[in-house]
Design a protein around this motif. Sequence first.
Motif, PDB file in Angstrom:
ATOM      1  N   ILE A   1       0.846  -1.205   0.000  1.00 46.14           N
ATOM      2  CA  ILE A   1       0.000   0.000   0.000  1.00 46.14           C
ATOM      3  C   ILE A   1       0.878   1.250   0.000  1.00 46.14           C
ATOM      4  CG2 ILE A   1      -1.605   1.372   1.406  1.00 46.14           C
ATOM      5  CD1 ILE A   1      -2.949  -1.270   2.215  1.00 46.14           C
ATOM      6  N   MET A   2       1.879   1.243   0.878  1.00 52.31           N
ATOM      7  CA  MET A   2       2.765   2.413   0.949  1.00 52.31           C
ATOM      8  C   MET A   2       3.472   2.644  -0.367  1.00 52.31           C
ATOM      9  SD  MET A   2       4.805   2.614   4.482  1.00 52.31           S
ATOM     10  CE  MET A   2       5.492   4.232   4.520  1.00 52.31           C
ATOM     11  N   GLU A   3       3.900   1.578  -0.963  1.00 56.04           N
ATOM     12  CA  GLU A   3       4.657   1.701  -2.201  1.00 56.04           C
ATOM     13  C   GLU A   3       3.823   2.382  -3.286  1.00 56.04           C
ATOM     14  OE1 GLU A   3       6.088  -1.999  -3.805  1.00 56.04           O
ATOM     15  OE2 GLU A   3       6.681  -0.998  -5.658  1.00 56.04           O
ATOM     16  N   THR A   4       2.562   1.979  -3.407  1.00 53.20           N
ATOM     17  CA  THR A   4       1.741   2.593  -4.448  1.00 53.20           C
ATOM     18  C   THR A   4       1.252   3.982  -4.049  1.00 53.20           C
ATOM     19  OG1 THR A   4       0.122   1.021  -3.626  1.00 53.20           O
ATOM     20  CG2 THR A   4       0.825   0.746  -5.905  1.00 53.20           C
ATOM     21  N   ALA A   5       1.005   4.191  -2.761  1.00 50.69           N
ATOM     22  CA  ALA A   5       0.428   5.471  -2.334  1.00 50.69           C
ATOM     23  C   ALA A   5       1.429   6.622  -2.414  1.00 50.69           C
ATOM     24  CB  ALA A   5      -0.117   5.349  -0.919  1.00 50.69           C
ATOM     25  N   VAL A   6       2.696   6.308  -2.140  1.00 55.28           N
ATOM     26  CA  VAL A   6       3.681   7.399  -2.152  1.00 55.28           C
ATOM     27  C   VAL A   6       4.098   7.656  -3.590  1.00 55.28           C
ATOM     28  CG1 VAL A   6       5.928   8.157  -1.312  1.00 55.28           C
ATOM     29  CG2 VAL A   6       4.491   6.711   0.135  1.00 55.28           C
TER      30      VAL A   6
ATOM     31  N   ILE B   1      -2.463   3.407   7.054  1.00 59.17           N
ATOM     32  CA  ILE B   1      -1.446   2.981   8.025  1.00 59.17           C
ATOM     33  C   ILE B   1      -2.097   2.755   9.384  1.00 59.17           C
ATOM     34  CG2 ILE B   1       0.614   3.753   9.274  1.00 59.17           C
ATOM     35  CD1 ILE B   1       1.560   5.067   6.712  1.00 59.17           C
ATOM     36  N   GLY B   2      -3.090   3.574   9.660  1.00 54.65           N
ATOM     37  CA  GLY B   2      -3.809   3.449  10.928  1.00 54.65           C
ATOM     38  C   GLY B   2      -4.579   2.148  11.051  1.00 54.65           C
TER      39      GLY B   2
ATOM     40  N   GLN C   1       9.008   9.216   1.594  1.00 53.34           N
ATOM     41  CA  GLN C   1       9.822   9.081   0.381  1.00 53.34           C
ATOM     42  C   GLN C   1      10.953   8.076   0.567  1.00 53.34           C
ATOM     43  OE1 GLN C   1      11.272  12.688  -1.344  1.00 53.34           O
ATOM     44  NE2 GLN C   1       9.207  13.541  -1.567  1.00 53.34           N
ATOM     45  N   VAL C   2      11.662   8.225   1.684  1.00 49.51           N
ATOM     46  CA  VAL C   2      12.793   7.310   1.890  1.00 49.51           C
ATOM     47  C   VAL C   2      12.281   5.885   2.101  1.00 49.51           C
ATOM     48  CG1 VAL C   2      14.852   6.825   3.253  1.00 49.51           C
ATOM     49  CG2 VAL C   2      14.172   9.191   2.840  1.00 49.51           C
ATOM     50  N   LEU C   3      11.200   5.757   2.862  1.00 46.91           N
ATOM     51  CA  LEU C   3      10.665   4.410   3.107  1.00 46.91           C
ATOM     52  C   LEU C   3      10.239   3.743   1.804  1.00 46.91           C
ATOM     53  CD1 LEU C   3       8.626   4.921   6.416  1.00 46.91           C
ATOM     54  CD2 LEU C   3      10.787   3.681   6.125  1.00 46.91           C
ATOM     55  N   LYS C   4       9.606   4.527   0.942  1.00 43.79           N
ATOM     56  CA  LYS C   4       9.173   3.943  -0.325  1.00 43.79           C
ATOM     57  C   LYS C   4      10.376   3.384  -1.095  1.00 43.79           C
ATOM     58  CE  LYS C   4       7.399   4.553  -4.868  1.00 43.79           C
ATOM     59  NZ  LYS C   4       6.254   4.946  -5.642  1.00 43.79           N
ATOM     60  N   ARG C   5      11.418   4.191  -1.141  1.00 44.25           N
ATOM     61  CA  ARG C   5      12.594   3.710  -1.876  1.00 44.25           C
ATOM     62  C   ARG C   5      13.114   2.410  -1.254  1.00 44.25           C
ATOM     63  NH1 ARG C   5      17.041   6.460  -0.526  1.00 44.25           N
ATOM     64  NH2 ARG C   5      17.940   4.441   0.020  1.00 44.25           N
TER      65      ARG C   5
END
Length: 729
Positions: free
Chosen positions: A423-428, A445-446, A520-524
């Motif tokens: 989810i994070m990957e696509t959302a960011v 995330i919640g 941003q960093v987490l997505k990478r």
Amino acid sequence: MATFRFKALEEVMNRVPGPLVRDEVLTSDYYGTLVFDKPKMKKYLSREAYKAVMDAVETGMPIDRRMAEQVAQGMKAWALENGATHYTHWFHPLTDGTAEKHDAFIEHSSLGGVIESFRGDLLAQQEPDASSFPSGGIRQTFEARGYTAWDPSSPAFISETTLTIPTIFISYTGEALDYKTPLLRSIRAIDQAATGVAQYFDKAVTSVQSNLGWEQEYFLIDEALFMARPDLMLTGRTLMGHSSAKDQQLEDHYFSSIPTRVNRYMIDFENEAYKLGIPIKTRHNEVAPNQFEVAPIFEEMNLANDHNQLIMDLMHKVARRHKFRVLFHEKPFSGVNGSGKHNNWSLSTNTGVNLYSPGKNPKGNLQFLTFVINTLKAVHDNQDLLRASILNAANQHRLGANEAPPSIISVFLGTEVSKMLDIMETAVTDRKMTPDEKTALKLNIGRIPEIILDTTDRNRTSPFAFTGNRFEYRAVGSSANCASALIVLNTVVANQLKNFTTEVDKLIEGGTKKDEALFQVLKRLIVETKPIRFNGNGYSDEWVEEAASRGLTNIKKVPEALSAYLRPDAVSMFEKLDVFDKKELHGRVEVEYEKFIKKIQIESRVLGDLAINHIVPVAVRYQTMLLQNVSYMKEVFTDGEFEEMASGRKNLIKEIGRHISTIKQKVYEMTEARKTANVIEDVVEKAIAYDETVFPYLAEIRYHIDKLELVVDNELWPLPKYRELLFAR
Ligand code: ADP
Ligand code: MG
């Protein structure tokens, strides 16, 4: 010979479990009675001295001479009241196990007799004769002496009649010669790095503690049978033995009821452990016959590791009272599961938050994901180092054998956490996120449940698995000092957390908002670490192929695996985080190579001796019996009858003859290979030579011995067989 074997078995069968000894008190009544813990320090130390110890524990501040003197007097008073007559500095050298040298409290008194005495300088520091502990050349080159220094963060305790003081062991020039020193340094490194990251979420966090919950597997063997197996006695594992017709295939041992005699043993060592403040919680049967597990409630890592070393020692001692021997070797028996030591690893803040537990709100959950993702990155980038930290001559037998330490390192996250990362990957997005996009992401995330459900169907084949509120490092060997693996794990995660803060801070300085910078960093990192994530069956052949296509490394050879420690990027990481300097790292790796060589050398010698002195003579004896039998038959039967009846026997005689000559030939070749390897000077080359030219003979010779075991008269066979070792209790 045969009678000896049966006498041994007879002894086992006559062992009646003793009466159930259970103190008529609650565990909590005697828990920690032999530990100089906080309540006892409060009682026996001045307020000033107590505070000095607490400060030292919390901040790592050294304790000055005057305070050390006071602490020593308090400790002595408590120890004498509790029956201690001696004291010792207890440390974790680079051999397996721990080391101690006991000194009596006595000193001459002015009146001619003796008095009990203990001084602050003896508490703080001692100089054991260190020349016989491995150092990988550090001591020879730099300074002959080494010394032990008190570790106030792990409380002193009384073992039998000795006041035991946990210490670090270092060379006179300050290089670590033990496991504890670098473990403490790595704990400090991860404390600093994790605190930095946790402060993005909560400024009140000022320190982060590393936690360890170990699960110790072991085998129990009756003493009489153990004594009849020189290979077990000398190498810790069976170098021969055909598999029993029944072993673990029915899977009827795991979690089944614990045999009474074994249970008495467990109760006995657990009671001793409770007195030493080791919070044992769990006991059960393991997968293989005669295999068991013990696990405590997790604790602060340095203490937990001391407790693991302590309990291994305790289990050896108590086993003798019960006429058992405990085997911590990673692979005592071929064909059945070996033993490991799962290391449950987590970080928690001084504010009481477990950084690997999902939080109660989106912010807490983002913090949780941040730590999970950075851990993924650390494992991804340091697969080879992590493997090097668990691999040795004993644990290599479990590699790729449908057991936890695979030659490929991967991480299991489970479906729920994996979904979150997707989810994070696509959302960011790569551009600046709109407020709506951010709100939507935070809402998602919640939604991570506080208790992650799919940990119940956790994947048992993963070497490094997320299990709800911690990572479980399952590749660690059962006989290992956990520190070996944890030093590396702490260091690589600390390094990654530091890199993460550097990157995020840079974005923030460049004007990006904090949450956006984190996203941003987490997505990478999510994208970069995909290859290491694997929720499937880690034991399957498909995984080996798939892992190769993902670019993951797959290393089975110990000498090759160990070389990862000395790569320039690894050396500079350890140096940067003050865990090892280059000299220490080289020394340590040299010790590992030496241990590898020596273990295989010993196994090879023991197998050679047993093959020639035990097996070949018995096989020859049986062959002679058959030959006699055939020649008598010839006298009794007609030629036609004889041909018919003796042909099978003649074939057997030939078969035995072939095994005997092959065994002799191979033992000769193995000895020659050892001679060639022994003259190699370079330790790495020598380890490779042992691995490639000596090690393979162990399996080859064993193959022929095991074939003989199947055909030679059971009464003649000189060693207890697998069915006896694994089932008699
Ligand atoms: P299993 O065999 O299912 O993995 P066990 O109950 O045998 O589980 O062992 C789990 C171990 O993990 C115990 O030592 C337990 O204390 C430890 N543990 C539980 N929570 C944590 C945590 N947050 N951090 C570290 N260790 C933990
Ligand atoms: Mg476990």
